[in-house]
Design a protein around this motif. Sequence first.
Motif, PDB file in Angstrom:
ATOM      1  N   MET A   1       0.496   6.852   3.047  1.00  0.00           N
ATOM      2  CA  MET A   1      -0.887   7.190   2.782  1.00  0.00           C
ATOM      3  C   MET A   1      -1.300   6.725   1.389  1.00  0.00           C
ATOM      4  SD  MET A   1      -3.369   8.645   4.332  1.00  0.00           S
ATOM      5  CE  MET A   1      -4.902   9.416   4.029  1.00  0.00           C
ATOM      6  N   LYS A   2      -0.474   7.022   0.375  1.00  0.00           N
ATOM      7  CA  LYS A   2      -0.805   6.618  -0.985  1.00  0.00           C
ATOM      8  C   LYS A   2      -0.735   5.105  -1.142  1.00  0.00           C
ATOM      9  CE  LYS A   2       0.430  10.803  -3.428  1.00  0.00           C
ATOM     10  NZ  LYS A   2       1.195  11.389  -4.523  1.00  0.00           N
ATOM     11  N   LEU A   3       0.175   4.468  -0.422  1.00  0.00           N
ATOM     12  CA  LEU A   3       0.295   3.022  -0.506  1.00  0.00           C
ATOM     13  C   LEU A   3      -0.971   2.342   0.010  1.00  0.00           C
ATOM     14  CD1 LEU A   3       2.044   0.604  -1.204  1.00  0.00           C
ATOM     15  CD2 LEU A   3       2.956   0.690   1.119  1.00  0.00           C
ATOM     16  N   LYS A   4      -1.536   2.826   1.088  1.00  0.00           N
ATOM     17  CA  LYS A   4      -2.787   2.271   1.617  1.00  0.00           C
ATOM     18  C   LYS A   4      -3.919   2.429   0.606  1.00  0.00           C
ATOM     19  CE  LYS A   4      -2.054   0.627   5.704  1.00  0.00           C
ATOM     20  NZ  LYS A   4      -2.146  -0.802   5.901  1.00  0.00           N
ATOM     21  N   ARG A   5      -3.970   3.590  -0.026  1.00  0.00           N
ATOM     22  CA  ARG A   5      -5.010   3.837  -1.017  1.00  0.00           C
ATOM     23  C   ARG A   5      -4.837   2.894  -2.216  1.00  0.00           C
ATOM     24  NH1 ARG A   5      -5.268   9.632  -3.436  1.00  0.00           N
ATOM     25  NH2 ARG A   5      -4.136   9.900  -1.500  1.00  0.00           N
ATOM     26  N   LEU A   6      -3.601   2.681  -2.650  1.00  0.00           N
ATOM     27  CA  LEU A   6      -3.335   1.748  -3.735  1.00  0.00           C
ATOM     28  C   LEU A   6      -3.711   0.320  -3.356  1.00  0.00           C
ATOM     29  CD1 LEU A   6       0.072   2.981  -5.180  1.00  0.00           C
ATOM     30  CD2 LEU A   6      -2.109   2.869  -6.369  1.00  0.00           C
ATOM     31  N   LYS A  99      -4.789  -9.014  -6.138  1.00  0.00           N
ATOM     32  CA  LYS A  99      -4.862  -9.596  -4.788  1.00  0.00           C
ATOM     33  C   LYS A  99      -3.496  -9.526  -4.113  1.00  0.00           C
ATOM     34  CE  LYS A  99      -5.815 -13.888  -2.372  1.00  0.00           C
ATOM     35  NZ  LYS A  99      -6.034 -15.321  -2.526  1.00  0.00           N
ATOM     36  N   ASP A 100      -2.457  -9.898  -4.845  1.00  0.00           N
ATOM     37  CA  ASP A 100      -1.106  -9.821  -4.285  1.00  0.00           C
ATOM     38  C   ASP A 100      -0.688  -8.384  -4.004  1.00  0.00           C
ATOM     39  OD1 ASP A 100      -0.947 -12.546  -4.403  1.00  0.00           O
ATOM     40  OD2 ASP A 100       0.403 -12.605  -6.133  1.00  0.00           O
ATOM     41  N   LEU A 101      -1.084  -7.463  -4.880  1.00  0.00           N
ATOM     42  CA  LEU A 101      -0.759  -6.057  -4.644  1.00  0.00           C
ATOM     43  C   LEU A 101      -1.489  -5.514  -3.414  1.00  0.00           C
ATOM     44  CD1 LEU A 101      -0.739  -4.591  -8.264  1.00  0.00           C
ATOM     45  CD2 LEU A 101       1.219  -5.094  -6.800  1.00  0.00           C
ATOM     46  N   ALA A 102      -2.710  -5.999  -3.177  1.00  0.00           N
ATOM     47  CA  ALA A 102      -3.464  -5.552  -2.005  1.00  0.00           C
ATOM     48  C   ALA A 102      -2.850  -6.103  -0.720  1.00  0.00           C
ATOM     49  CB  ALA A 102      -4.923  -5.985  -2.112  1.00  0.00           C
ATOM     50  N   THR A 106       4.145  -5.498  -3.775  1.00  0.00           N
ATOM     51  CA  THR A 106       5.406  -5.837  -4.435  1.00  0.00           C
ATOM     52  C   THR A 106       5.130  -6.169  -5.899  1.00  0.00           C
ATOM     53  OG1 THR A 106       5.148  -8.122  -3.728  1.00  0.00           O
ATOM     54  CG2 THR A 106       6.545  -6.715  -2.357  1.00  0.00           C
ATOM     55  N   PRO A 107       5.033  -5.156  -6.740  1.00  0.00           N
ATOM     56  CA  PRO A 107       4.686  -5.418  -8.143  1.00  0.00           C
ATOM     57  C   PRO A 107       5.816  -6.066  -8.951  1.00  0.00           C
ATOM     58  CG  PRO A 107       5.065  -3.081  -7.815  1.00  0.00           C
ATOM     59  CD  PRO A 107       5.151  -3.731  -6.472  1.00  0.00           C
TER      60      PRO A 107
END
Length: 182
Positions: A1-6, A99-102, A106-107
């Motif tokens: 859930m938090k990953l989608k929000r991020l 853009k890559d994070l979206a 993979t930071p």
Amino acid sequence: MKLKRLQKMSYFLHIALKILSVSSVIMAIIVVLMKFFSSKNVMMNKLESDSIFHFQTEFFAGVDNQQYVQTEEWILVGIAVFSSILIAWLLWTTSMIFKDLAAEFTPFSDIEVNRLRRIAWLLLVYSLVPQIVYSILHTVLIPGYSITLGLNTSFFFALIFYCLTEIFRYGASLQKESDETL
């Protein structure tokens, strides 16, 4: 859930930073066009409001320096355009990180480390080079000399981003090691 929000927030930041980057270039173009086509109505001033440490000395050879006002304003326009292009490049690079994070969160990758390093270098160039170029151009094109040097907040942000780059480089090596062991 938090990953989608991020990822959603990262996508929003990616779009917002791209818009700001393009706006910075458009502003630089508008400033040049305004100065070129209506030089009597546009005046440029130098401002060092965010400097933490600031040193400035000037000497004008001769009594009348009014003939060099236009030259100094064109120097300031050139420095403003250079700074705007640096800001645009910095914002564009930052938007590519988001853009890559979206796309895939993979930071800790080598690509992101290289982009963070580029941001650190761009901030360092942004904080020092315009002052040095202004001093050199002013001294060469206008009789007398002008030396201006100040450490502003972007210099310290460059140092912070360099430290973050090293932290992310270590995280990327740990991520790579973790991926290879699985």
